[in-house]
Design a protein around this motif. Structure first.
Motif: not given
Length: 257
Positions: A1-25
């Motif tokens: 079983m491989g270990h999954l990391d959903h935020a390899a760059f820390g909070w950078l990608t979750p924060a940027l992806s949230y910002a993109m979703a908000c701007i689009g909405a």
């Protein structure tokens, strides 16, 4: 079983992806408000812009978040045609939902059907994007979390369409977009937490493109589109502003005669 990391760059990608979703909405809601205040070709054009903004925001959110996705013991590549197909699906289903609400005489029925169609389309976009992932191993999903992610997608899409019909003021649109961004992000991460990977180590070269080769440039391009379109919408006069301008010009035109 491989270990999954959903935020390899820390909070950078979750924060940027949230910002993109908000701007689009936010952009999609503003364009929908403009569309409902017009008729004919202008309504169609505003609805197309709204759909492209929401679809772009959702897709960009997903793949910006995927930039932080890592699996121990294997590299990750992306199938380019499937990734592009996921973008097309996002655009088409959001467009169908927005047009259903924008043109239907029975708004409540259109809202339910449009929300269901758009939500299922958003979920399809997500899992098509995941199907594009290439790695050394097998990917499996927790069906309960997959079902939860689909429910979140449908609820989020229905709420977005409802907001487009009922929310008018810029402040309310801003608040609604923040909530919508959170809902889209929740859908993405609930779907990602459903993923398990059984790694089969191999020295073979994986097919497809790396995230930085393909996903990152495309996400930057689509993000730029959102910012440019936001500026265009901000500078375009609203229906009330056009009416006020026309009213102000009437006495001048009358005096000229």
């Amino acid at each position: 079983m491989g270990h999954l990391d959903h935020a390899a760059f820390g909070w950078l990608t979750p924060a940027l992806s949230y910002a993109m979703a908000c701007i689009g909405a936010a952009l999609g809601l503003r364009c929908t408000v403009r569309a409902l205040a017009t008729t004919g070709r202008a309504r169609r054009n505003w609805l197309i812009t709204a759909a492209s903004a929401i679809g772009t925001g959702i897709w960009t959110m997903h793949f910006v978040a995927m930039l932080g996705f890592r699996v121990s013991g294997t590299d990750i590549r992306y199938d380019v045609p499937l990734t592009i197909l996921s973008l097309v699906v996002a655009m088409v289903v959001v467009c169908a939902g927005v047009f259903a609400v924008g043109y239907s005489k029975d708004r409540n029925r259109a809202l339910m059907l449009g929300g269901l169609t758009t939500g299922l389309g958003v979920a399809s976009m997500h899992y098509l994007g995941m199907a594009a992932v290439r790695l050394h191993g097998d990917v499996s999903y927790d069906p309960v979390l997959v079902g939860l992610s689909i429910v979140i997608a449908v609820v989020a899409a229905t709420a977005a369409l409802w907001a487009g019909l009922n929310i008018k003021s810029p402040l309310a649109v801003t608040l609604a977009s923040l909530v919508m961004g959170a809902a889209v992000s929740s859908m993405h991460y609930s779907g990602m937490f459903a993923v398990s990977v059984h790694v089969d180590p191999s020295g073979a070269t994986l097919p497809g493109a790396t995230a930085m080769q393909f996903i990152f440039p495309l996400a930057v391009g689509l993000g730029s589109y959102l910012f440019i379109t936001s500026a265009f919408v901000a500078l375009s006069p609203s229906a009330d502003e056009r009416q006020a301008s026309a009213t102000a010009q009437r006495p001048v035109e009358g005096a000229a005669h």
